[in-house]
Write an enzyme that holds these catalytic residues in place. Structure first.
Site, PDB file in Angstrom:
ATOM      1  N   SER A  68       0.830  -1.215   0.000  1.00  0.00           N
ATOM      2  CA  SER A  68       0.000   0.000   0.000  1.00  0.00           C
ATOM      3  C   SER A  68       0.860   1.259   0.000  1.00  0.00           C
ATOM      4  O   SER A  68       2.015   1.258   0.427  1.00  0.00           O
ATOM      5  CB  SER A  68      -0.912   0.018   1.216  1.00  0.00           C
ATOM      6  OG  SER A  68      -1.701  -1.144   1.233  1.00  0.00           O
TER       7      SER A  68
HETATM    8  N1  SAH Z   1      -0.691  -4.486   3.967  1.00  0.00           N
HETATM    9  C1  SAH Z   1      -0.083  -4.970   2.770  1.00  0.00           C
HETATM   10  C2  SAH Z   1      -1.006  -4.760   1.602  1.00  0.00           C
HETATM   11  C3  SAH Z   1      -1.369  -6.029   1.047  1.00  0.00           C
HETATM   12  S1  SAH Z   1      -2.500  -6.011  -0.286  1.00  0.00           S
HETATM   13  C4  SAH Z   1       1.266  -4.337   2.522  1.00  0.00           C
HETATM   14  O1  SAH Z   1       1.549  -3.301   3.121  1.00  0.00           O
HETATM   15  O2  SAH Z   1       2.049  -4.878   1.750  1.00  0.00           O
HETATM   16  C5  SAH Z   1      -3.715  -7.107   0.358  1.00  0.00           C
HETATM   17  C6  SAH Z   1      -3.257  -8.493   0.707  1.00  0.00           C
HETATM   18  O3  SAH Z   1      -4.416  -9.222   1.115  1.00  0.00           O
HETATM   19  C7  SAH Z   1      -2.655  -9.287  -0.441  1.00  0.00           C
HETATM   20  O4  SAH Z   1      -1.393  -9.754  -0.071  1.00  0.00           O
HETATM   21  C8  SAH Z   1      -3.624 -10.452  -0.654  1.00  0.00           C
HETATM   22  O5  SAH Z   1      -3.007 -11.640  -1.059  1.00  0.00           O
HETATM   23  C9  SAH Z   1      -4.249 -10.575   0.719  1.00  0.00           C
HETATM   24  N2  SAH Z   1      -5.548 -11.257   0.744  1.00  0.00           N
HETATM   25  C10 SAH Z   1      -6.549 -11.213  -0.154  1.00  0.00           C
HETATM   26  N3  SAH Z   1      -7.584 -11.981   0.253  1.00  0.00           N
HETATM   27  C11 SAH Z   1      -7.217 -12.534   1.441  1.00  0.00           C
HETATM   28  C12 SAH Z   1      -7.846 -13.409   2.378  1.00  0.00           C
HETATM   29  N4  SAH Z   1      -9.081 -13.884   2.185  1.00  0.00           N
HETATM   30  N5  SAH Z   1      -7.164 -13.739   3.488  1.00  0.00           N
HETATM   31  C13 SAH Z   1      -5.913 -13.281   3.715  1.00  0.00           C
HETATM   32  N6  SAH Z   1      -5.266 -12.438   2.879  1.00  0.00           N
HETATM   33  C14 SAH Z   1      -5.913 -12.063   1.762  1.00  0.00           C
END
Ligand code: SAH
Length: 225
Positions: A68
């Protein structure tokens, strides 16, 4: 390992990010700013994007996911009011950058990711940075944290969802303590609203912060695809 020249470059870029992109846009919480200053974002981005480590935008981290934007990480953290007594649940570990920021403010962070590869890489980076108040899980985070490994209170003081949900997943609401806060992007389509909820006597008080754009949370209580 970055050389001295690179370290100086990253320090300068980070100082600019703190001043222009965070303080300049209304991030005022000293603890949040300190946490953002402490976590090296360059450790969480792929090598080919290192030159953009402190630009105020999301970046690809593999598996079609993104780290993000720093401003959004700071804003969500600020809106969550994380204190040193807090047990925090994060849904969507991704690169682990937001996890690391939360770990600086909380007693403990519990973070769930659906991709093993991303969780493993986040675990390695946090390990390298000496962060040890984080527990990881690889599963569908829309179903909450595994019951058998809940904190002793049986619930979380704070919950952050870092991917878009059609509505707040019910299992997450039931794992949120009374008096606790939850923050996350809610909505269908390309853009969502960033929502903060406070749980009071089992009811939710919601507030919309701004429009945001996140990848989808795929799962039983998230999006089907
Ligand atoms: N906070 C993270 C942003 C990640 S983007 C950072 O700073 O890098 C959102 C993340 O949610 C992705 O890695 C994706 O794989 C994960 N995601 C999507 N659906 C999910 C689920 N049902 N359970 C766990 N993670 C999930």
């Amino acid at each position: 390992m970055p050389g001295q020249e690179n370290t100086d470059k990253f320090d300068k870029a980070k100082a600019r990010m703190l001043k222009r992109d965070l303080m300049g846009r209304g991030i005022t919480n000293e603890q949040v700013l300190k946490a953002m200053a402490e976590v090296p974002r360059e450790e969480f981005v792929p090598e080919s994007y290192l030159s953009q480590a402190y630009s105020d935008g999301p970046l690809p981290i593999g598996m079609g996911q993104t780290i993000s934007q720093p401003y959004i990480v700071a804003l969500m953290t600020q809106e969550l009011w994380v204190g040193p007594y807090c047990e925090v649940l994060e849904i969507g570990t991704g690169s682990g950058y937001q996890t690391a920021v939360l770990s600086k403010l909380a007693k403990k962070v519990y973070t769930v990711e659906r991709f093993t590869e991303l969780s493993k890489s986040a675990q390695m980076v946090l390990g390298r940075l000496g962060i040890c108040n984080v527990e990881f899980d690889v599963s569908d985070g829309s179903c909450g944290w595994p019951e058998s490994r809940l904190p002793s209170s049986g619930c979380f003081d704070r919950i952050m969802i870092t991917a878009a949900v059609p509505q707040i997943p019910k299992p997450l609401l039931s794992q949120l303590a009374n008096g606790g806060f939850l923050v996350g992007p809610v909505g269908y389509g390309g853009a969502q609203e960033l929502i903060v909820c406070e749980k009071r006597q089992d009811k939710l008080i919601e507030r919309v912060i701004c429009d945001v754009r996140f990848v989808k949370l795929l799962g039983k209580h998230g999006f089907a695809q």
